[in-house]
Design a protein around this motif. Sequence first.
Motif, short mmCIF file in Angstrom:
data_model
loop_
_atom_site.label_atom_id
_atom_site.label_comp_id
_atom_site.label_asym_id
_atom_site.label_seq_id
_atom_site.Cartn_x
_atom_site.Cartn_y
_atom_site.Cartn_z
N LEU A 133 6.15 0.40 -2.04
CA LEU A 133 4.80 -0.15 -1.93
C LEU A 133 4.71 -1.21 -0.84
CD1 LEU A 133 3.56 -0.46 -5.63
CD2 LEU A 133 2.76 1.12 -3.87
N LYS A 134 5.81 -1.90 -0.59
CA LYS A 134 5.80 -2.90 0.47
C LYS A 134 5.45 -2.26 1.81
CE LYS A 134 9.19 -3.73 2.83
NZ LYS A 134 9.73 -3.37 4.18
N GLU A 135 5.88 -1.01 2.00
CA GLU A 135 5.59 -0.34 3.27
C GLU A 135 4.10 -0.05 3.42
OE1 GLU A 135 7.82 -0.02 5.49
OE2 GLU A 135 9.50 -0.64 4.22
N LEU A 161 12.48 -0.87 -8.90
CA LEU A 161 13.20 -1.20 -7.67
C LEU A 161 12.80 -0.28 -6.53
CD1 LEU A 161 16.83 -1.93 -8.95
CD2 LEU A 161 15.24 -3.55 -7.91
N LEU A 162 12.56 0.99 -6.86
CA LEU A 162 12.13 1.95 -5.85
C LEU A 162 10.65 1.79 -5.53
CD1 LEU A 162 13.99 5.09 -7.23
CD2 LEU A 162 14.69 3.69 -5.31
N LEU A 182 -2.20 8.22 0.24
CA LEU A 182 -1.08 7.92 1.13
C LEU A 182 -0.09 6.96 0.47
CD1 LEU A 182 -2.55 7.54 4.74
CD2 LEU A 182 -1.13 9.37 3.82
N ALA A 183 -0.60 6.00 -0.28
CA ALA A 183 0.28 5.06 -0.99
C ALA A 183 1.14 5.80 -2.00
CB ALA A 183 -0.53 3.97 -1.67
N GLY A 184 0.53 6.73 -2.75
CA GLY A 184 1.31 7.51 -3.71
C GLY A 184 2.36 8.35 -3.03
#
Length: 268
Positions: free
Chosen positions: A126-128, A120-121, A162-164
């Motif tokens: 990741l959508k951002e 859920l988190l 950056l994704a992590g």
Amino acid sequence: MTTRTDHTTVPTPRLRNGRTHPNNVQADVWLVFLRELRPVLRDPLSIVFGLLQPLVFVGLFMPLLSSFSAGELDLHWFVPGVLVMVSLFATASTGSNLQFDMHTGAHERTLVLPLRRGPLLIGRALKEMVPLTVQACVLILITLPFGFLPNPVGALLGLVILAGFGVGFGALSYALALAVKNQDWMFWTIQQAVLFPLMILSGMLLPLEQGPGWMRVVAAFNPLSYIVEAERALFAGRFGWEAVWGAVAAAVVVLIGLFVGTRAMRRA
């Protein structure tokens, strides 16, 4: 297994195979990611308006920093810092989306689904990264005529780091939203009180080499400073220890963010 809801103990529904979750973790992340991405795809103007912030910083800070550096601004130093700043602001405000879901009751409906709390988190954070990737590509294209030529492999690895970082920091933002509940003003007050010191003490827009000694000492404990240095090194094609320490810092933020965020989600 039982869950606690409004002081009433109710059984958690189980599937025929005895499991409480029908999908694996990757499938749960994908489902949450798609659910959160649909509003963005229906309203792509939100991505367009999101481009205003990096464009303003490029349009205003580039001439200002160029004057300080005698017209020799290193775009391989400046542009990665702007990308980290955009990622920081985007993921730090994700908790406000959760507050909106709590106001409308969508968050409570999500909690009763057979989904793990971690995905859920992760899926929400990741959508951002989708608008962030679009903004990064546009920012790179705009700065190409000015001499910014990023290393393709390094740029890709930089976006992965950056994704992590975004997943971990977004999870912390969700934990803050759950902690303050319906007090929106408190969420934004705490967020801003944390956000700007992290940004200034990372050296993403202004170098810290000539700053006070105490500021450099504090910056050494700021994980964001290592991520900024890693982005600059990777975009310039340097795959050394700067990139390694940036990846380690992002991993630390992910672990802390998921731990804190998952605990806050379970308590909620």
